[in-house]
Design an enzyme around this catalytic site. Sequence first.
Site, mmCIF file in Angstrom:
data_model
loop_
_atom_site.group_PDB
_atom_site.id
_atom_site.type_symbol
_atom_site.label_atom_id
_atom_site.label_comp_id
_atom_site.label_asym_id
_atom_site.label_seq_id
_atom_site.Cartn_x
_atom_site.Cartn_y
_atom_site.Cartn_z
ATOM 1 N N HIS A 231 18.090 14.444 -31.570
ATOM 2 C CA HIS A 231 18.114 13.748 -32.859
ATOM 3 C C HIS A 231 19.223 14.317 -33.751
ATOM 4 O O HIS A 231 20.008 13.554 -34.335
ATOM 5 C CB HIS A 231 16.749 13.905 -33.540
ATOM 6 C CG HIS A 231 16.748 13.556 -34.989
ATOM 7 N ND1 HIS A 231 16.400 12.306 -35.459
ATOM 8 C CD2 HIS A 231 17.056 14.299 -36.093
ATOM 9 C CE1 HIS A 231 16.501 12.296 -36.777
ATOM 10 N NE2 HIS A 231 16.883 13.486 -37.190
ATOM 11 N N GLU A 232 19.302 15.651 -33.845
ATOM 12 C CA GLU A 232 20.302 16.267 -34.716
ATOM 13 C C GLU A 232 21.731 15.967 -34.250
ATOM 14 O O GLU A 232 22.606 15.669 -35.063
ATOM 15 C CB GLU A 232 20.087 17.789 -34.778
ATOM 16 C CG GLU A 232 18.786 18.212 -35.430
ATOM 17 C CD GLU A 232 18.700 17.806 -36.885
ATOM 18 O OE1 GLU A 232 19.759 17.666 -37.537
ATOM 19 O OE2 GLU A 232 17.580 17.616 -37.384
ATOM 20 N N GLU B 173 18.387 8.597 -40.458
ATOM 21 C CA GLU B 173 17.328 9.261 -39.699
ATOM 22 C C GLU B 173 16.770 8.326 -38.625
ATOM 23 O O GLU B 173 16.524 8.741 -37.488
ATOM 24 C CB GLU B 173 16.211 9.737 -40.627
ATOM 25 C CG GLU B 173 16.599 10.860 -41.559
ATOM 26 C CD GLU B 173 17.081 12.089 -40.818
ATOM 27 O OE1 GLU B 173 16.477 12.443 -39.781
ATOM 28 O OE2 GLU B 173 18.072 12.697 -41.263
ATOM 29 N N ASP C 248 16.971 8.959 -34.618
ATOM 30 C CA ASP C 248 15.789 8.852 -33.757
ATOM 31 C C ASP C 248 16.048 7.882 -32.607
ATOM 32 O O ASP C 248 15.686 8.149 -31.450
ATOM 33 C CB ASP C 248 14.587 8.366 -34.569
ATOM 34 C CG ASP C 248 13.928 9.476 -35.370
ATOM 35 O OD1 ASP C 248 14.301 10.647 -35.178
ATOM 36 O OD2 ASP C 248 13.043 9.171 -36.185
#
Length: 456
Positions: free
Chosen positions: A297-298, A376, A380
């Site tokens: 995700h990051e 975000e 995801d």
Amino acid sequence: MYILEQLARLLDRPLFPWKNVLVGFSVGQFVLEGFLSLRQYKFLQRTKPPQVLEGEVTQKVFDQSQAYGRAKAKFGFISGLYGQVQNLAFIYGDVLPKIWGLSGLVLARYLPGRFQGEICQTLVFFFGFNIISTILSLPISYYNTFVLEEKFGFNKQTVKLWITDMLKGQMLGIVLGTPIITAVLKIVQKFDTSFYYYLWLFGVFLQIFAITIYPIAILPLFNKLSPLQPGELKTGVENLAKRLNFPLSELHVIDGSKRSAHSNAYFYGLPWKKHIVIYDTLIEKTEPEEVVAVLGHELGHWSLSHTTKLFGIAQAHMFYIFALFSVFVNNKSLYQSFGFINEQPIMIGFLLFSDALAPMDAVVKLLMNILSRKFEFEADKFAQNLGYSDKLASSLLKLQIQNLSTMDADPIYASYHYSHPILTERLAALGWKGGKVTSNKEEDSEKPVKAADREL
């Protein structure tokens, strides 16, 4: 340039009630945030978890989460009220001109001769004002750390460490603040109302400098970074970096547990040399594959250029702030409203300008939260496309349970305050249907609870 000059003339009107206007902005923001907190408090009084989480969260954990949320909400209102009263006392008690005048007296008495002028007086004012603000914030900080967080078993700090961190912060403020404030004032003085362009360039330089120097010289003052030991986790992260062509230079573990049980993972560095930092608490709470999913995700933020886009937006916002400040920097009516009759200190002007900018800042904050939540969801989705859908959902659920994070939120409150989507929204976007992710629901739910305010 012409527009800014015309705006400056329009706003510099004799006897304009700047003090009342800025107080109105401050009180209005306090009332707005209180209203939103009241809406959120109703969600924190609910006795059942959201339906999508009923299979994963025990009633005991949900009750603890709600109690923790209510305690933080009450504390937030009290601390906000305390700050509001303090702000009004500073304004109507003409504290700023008094501290400014005292700063001049200190220089004249103890540092006569060469240590005179606006820059030296600003430095004394700034450090004195910072010390006063820190002292006034001590009751709030102490209660938050050693009462509220302690009550729910989250605090890991000792009083000694808390005090040491504060002293280090003050020293850093002096060491770093002195050259930065000096440079800012010299730029404004040299270039008059056209200073904003040069000040913006200096701000860009400072940000790049901070990215370089922070992990080397500042972070070690507060935390210890250790190389991630060989094993399944390190292999998984390195393989992920190779898969995405991420320019990974080093993998670190940070001793976040030294202060709290907050869990996080992040990367930093210049475009050609990146470092990944994983909190020891994240490694403790989740499985290696789940940590890799979180990093998926990051790194999605990096691969999708979110960090670059946010950096660009930040530069535009900074330029806009400095350009607008040029409208206020010589506004005599603004200074006079706050007790500065014969002087117009640049740093005082910036403090007052910041208060005048509060309504626009609220709008910018709202828009940035909307954009951040969009990013975000995209990150995801990126992790999901890498094949980490279940592992990412699993890690989010575990951290939600173990950290007593808020299970649900009022939509308007969330839009204003949250830079991340709430858990139920993220699970829905990941396509999670419930009951398929965590294999030991009861065991995970009954583990000792630890705190983390920021979701990954």
